[in-house]
Design a protein around this motif. Sequence first.
Motif, PDB file in Angstrom:
ATOM      1  N   VAL A   1       1.249  -1.117  -0.077  1.00  0.00           N
ATOM      2  CA  VAL A   1      -0.087  -0.066   0.213  1.00  0.00           C
ATOM      3  C   VAL A   1       1.085   1.483   0.268  1.00  0.00           C
ATOM      4  N   HIS A   2       2.232   0.832   0.807  1.00  0.00           N
ATOM      5  CA  HIS A   2       2.673   2.140   1.064  1.00  0.00           C
ATOM      6  C   HIS A   2       3.689   2.774  -1.120  1.00  0.00           C
ATOM      7  N   ASP A   3       4.068   1.171  -1.469  1.00  0.00           N
ATOM      8  CA  ASP A   3       4.456   1.900  -2.616  1.00  0.00           C
ATOM      9  C   ASP A   3       4.088   2.214  -3.684  1.00  0.00           C
ATOM     10  N   ILE A   4       2.479   1.286  -3.579  1.00  0.00           N
ATOM     11  CA  ILE A   4       1.758   2.270  -4.785  1.00  0.00           C
ATOM     12  C   ILE A   4       1.040   3.369  -4.634  1.00  0.00           C
ATOM     13  N   ASP A   5       1.387   3.783  -3.586  1.00  0.00           N
ATOM     14  CA  ASP A   5       0.529   4.876  -2.867  1.00  0.00           C
ATOM     15  C   ASP A   5       1.746   6.225  -3.514  1.00  0.00           C
ATOM     16  N   LEU A   6       2.956   5.868  -3.452  1.00  0.00           N
ATOM     17  CA  LEU A   6       3.748   6.711  -3.788  1.00  0.00           C
ATOM     18  C   LEU A   6       4.226   6.378  -5.044  1.00  0.00           C
ATOM     19  N   ALA A   7       4.085   5.776  -5.674  1.00  0.00           N
ATOM     20  CA  ALA A   7       4.081   5.525  -7.337  1.00  0.00           C
ATOM     21  C   ALA A   7       3.387   6.607  -7.951  1.00  0.00           C
ATOM     22  N   THR A   8       1.939   6.295  -6.987  1.00  0.00           N
ATOM     23  CA  THR A   8       0.716   7.150  -8.006  1.00  0.00           C
ATOM     24  C   THR A   8       0.981   8.416  -7.043  1.00  0.00           C
ATOM     25  N   PHE A   9       1.403   8.649  -5.973  1.00  0.00           N
ATOM     26  CA  PHE A   9       2.249  10.268  -6.048  1.00  0.00           C
ATOM     27  C   PHE A   9       3.220  10.900  -6.862  1.00  0.00           C
ATOM     28  N   LEU A  10       3.850  10.029  -6.810  1.00  0.00           N
ATOM     29  CA  LEU A  10       5.839  10.502  -8.642  1.00  0.00           C
ATOM     30  C   LEU A  10       4.979  10.635  -9.218  1.00  0.00           C
ATOM     31  N   LEU A  11       3.491   9.742  -9.963  1.00  0.00           N
ATOM     32  CA  LEU A  11       3.453   9.861 -11.262  1.00  0.00           C
ATOM     33  C   LEU A  11       2.865  10.526 -11.883  1.00  0.00           C
ATOM     34  N   GLU A  12       1.924  11.033 -11.028  1.00  0.00           N
ATOM     35  CA  GLU A  12       0.311  11.132 -10.662  1.00  0.00           C
ATOM     36  C   GLU A  12      -0.390  10.740 -12.339  1.00  0.00           C
ATOM     37  N   GLN A  13      -0.067   9.074 -11.666  1.00  0.00           N
ATOM     38  CA  GLN A  13      -1.229   8.044 -13.166  1.00  0.00           C
ATOM     39  C   GLN A  13      -1.150   7.356 -11.963  1.00  0.00           C
ATOM     40  N   ALA A  14      -2.386   6.542 -11.652  1.00  0.00           N
ATOM     41  CA  ALA A  14      -3.182   4.850 -11.228  1.00  0.00           C
ATOM     42  C   ALA A  14      -3.013   3.817 -11.917  1.00  0.00           C
ATOM     43  N   PRO A  15      -2.391   3.289 -11.085  1.00  0.00           N
ATOM     44  CA  PRO A  15      -2.466   1.801 -11.118  1.00  0.00           C
ATOM     45  C   PRO A  15      -3.533   1.199 -12.456  1.00  0.00           C
ATOM     46  N   VAL A  16      -3.173   0.132 -12.817  1.00  0.00           N
ATOM     47  CA  VAL A  16      -4.073  -0.448 -13.923  1.00  0.00           C
ATOM     48  C   VAL A  16      -4.278  -1.744 -14.080  1.00  0.00           C
ATOM     49  N   THR A  17      -3.208  -2.185 -14.306  1.00  0.00           N
ATOM     50  CA  THR A  17      -3.273  -3.757 -14.254  1.00  0.00           C
ATOM     51  C   THR A  17      -1.186  -3.919 -12.995  1.00  0.00           C
ATOM     52  N   VAL A  18      -1.707  -5.622 -12.999  1.00  0.00           N
ATOM     53  CA  VAL A  18      -0.437  -5.949 -11.819  1.00  0.00           C
ATOM     54  C   VAL A  18      -0.448  -7.645 -12.202  1.00  0.00           C
ATOM     55  N   VAL A  19       0.888  -8.103 -12.451  1.00  0.00           N
ATOM     56  CA  VAL A  19       1.518  -9.128 -12.308  1.00  0.00           C
ATOM     57  C   VAL A  19       2.104  -9.498 -11.092  1.00  0.00           C
ATOM     58  N   ALA A  20       2.636 -10.110 -10.882  1.00  0.00           N
ATOM     59  CA  ALA A  20       3.473 -10.243  -9.285  1.00  0.00           C
ATOM     60  C   ALA A  20       3.753 -11.869  -8.876  1.00  0.00           C
ATOM     61  N   LEU A  21       4.450 -11.679  -7.910  1.00  0.00           N
ATOM     62  CA  LEU A  21       5.037 -12.838  -7.355  1.00  0.00           C
ATOM     63  C   LEU A  21       5.269 -12.915  -5.644  1.00  0.00           C
ATOM     64  N   GLY A  22       3.962 -13.153  -4.900  1.00  0.00           N
ATOM     65  CA  GLY A  22       4.979 -13.463  -3.298  1.00  0.00           C
ATOM     66  C   GLY A  22       4.657 -15.112  -3.215  1.00  0.00           C
ATOM     67  N   ALA A  23       5.220 -14.845  -1.792  1.00  0.00           N
ATOM     68  CA  ALA A  23       5.351 -16.067  -1.056  1.00  0.00           C
ATOM     69  C   ALA A  23       5.706 -15.934  -0.116  1.00  0.00           C
ATOM     70  N   GLY A  24       5.561 -17.247   1.700  1.00  0.00           N
ATOM     71  CA  GLY A  24       6.116 -16.866   2.736  1.00  0.00           C
ATOM     72  C   GLY A  24       7.616 -17.532   2.745  1.00  0.00           C
ATOM     73  N   VAL A  25       8.710 -16.746   2.637  1.00  0.00           N
ATOM     74  CA  VAL A  25       9.949 -17.320   2.725  1.00  0.00           C
ATOM     75  C   VAL A  25      10.131 -17.754   4.098  1.00  0.00           C
ATOM     76  N   ALA A  26      10.301 -16.530   5.151  1.00  0.00           N
ATOM     77  CA  ALA A  26      10.381 -17.062   6.633  1.00  0.00           C
ATOM     78  C   ALA A  26       9.491 -16.659   7.533  1.00  0.00           C
ATOM     79  N   LEU A  27       9.409 -15.487   7.542  1.00  0.00           N
ATOM     80  CA  LEU A  27       8.374 -15.587   9.045  1.00  0.00           C
ATOM     81  C   LEU A  27       6.802 -15.549   8.530  1.00  0.00           C
ATOM     82  N   GLY A  28       6.020 -15.962   6.759  1.00  0.00           N
ATOM     83  CA  GLY A  28       5.090 -15.692   7.084  1.00  0.00           C
ATOM     84  C   GLY A  28       5.121 -16.955   6.326  1.00  0.00           C
ATOM     85  N   SER A  29       3.962 -17.393   5.544  1.00  0.00           N
ATOM     86  CA  SER A  29       3.742 -18.618   5.465  1.00  0.00           C
ATOM     87  C   SER A  29       2.788 -18.723   4.521  1.00  0.00           C
TER      88      SER A  29
END
Length: 360
Positions: A206-234
């Motif tokens: 949420v921080h980084d998406i908000d920062l990108a929106t603020f810096l660029l004055e553009q909104a996110p439209v589409t996303v591709v992603a990878l994520g995992a629980g590596v050590a602290l998560g699950s």
Amino acid sequence: MAMRKAKNTLHAGLSPAEPLTVAVDALDGFGWGLIGASTIAREYMVDAIRRSGGRPLNVMSHDGARAAAFARDLDIADSCSDLDALLADRRICAVYISSTNTQHRHQVLAAAAAGKHVLCDKPLATRAADALKMVRACEKAGVVLAVNHHLRSSPVHQTMQRMIAAGEIGVVRSLMIVHAGYLRPVLQSWRVKDAAEGGIYLDLSVHDIDLATFLLEQAPVTVVALGAGVALGSNTVHDHAMYALKMSGGTFVQVHESFVTPDVESQVVALGSEGALIAAGTLAQRSTGTLTRRVNGRNESIPLRANDLYADTVEQFLDAIAGTGSPRATGRDGLAAIAGAEAVGRAAATGRAVAVKRHE
């Protein structure tokens, strides 16, 4: 009562109670209630409120003993374990909410119904649909709703935003953000234990998406992603993620976030058609880092003046209450960040490109 000084310019539910209207010259001594005896409130926000002329009057936690200890340690007169009791206090004009993410919805709605202005820690809610209800409730009640996206208050990021808007590196083609580190032990609780709290997506994304929106004055439209629980998560609470966004103006944004990689210096890099802006060490809770402009193969260090990120956020919030400004991040900004983070989480879970839903 002394007039609150203007901030320095940075360098090159039920029928709602009547919200308090405050004149600019009456903001010193402004009464605050704290909802959540949190680490961020303890380490940063109580001081920021006081530095901006405010008075923290009461702190509420569902754990009464925790609230009492917090109040004692930070020299706050009252504490309680009942939200309604805090909101019934007529001395309190605004609340700062920093409870766990899943509690934000109920607490913001209750504050709006009580006619209190609201500064809520990010994320505004755990679902964009809930955040939209919260935004609308505050708008209906006539109270200011701001979200504590403190990275907008960084002098480095504000300078980057101005330089990008002025075309100083041409058309920005890409933005890259590295926001990683090792989560402090004191924070290794609900953030990485409870799937309902959103894991890394409702903490860093949420921080980084908000920062990108603020810096660029553009909104996110589409996303591709990878994520995992590596050590602290699950498998259900991710602590490590990488994703890419396509923004409304065509800019690509690449983000790496991690709770489990120590010794990383954060980076925010804007790559334009005529140069680049490189921010290092700025994704922090204090005013830190450097900014470099690279044009024609030469690096130029951009001089900046440090500030207090949280005091700046509070001052902008007070300006909005007084009718002389706008929050650094509005409720609708917080809503947009959650919608983006939801899409990142879905993309990571499904392995597919996901459209970011717009909420009006």
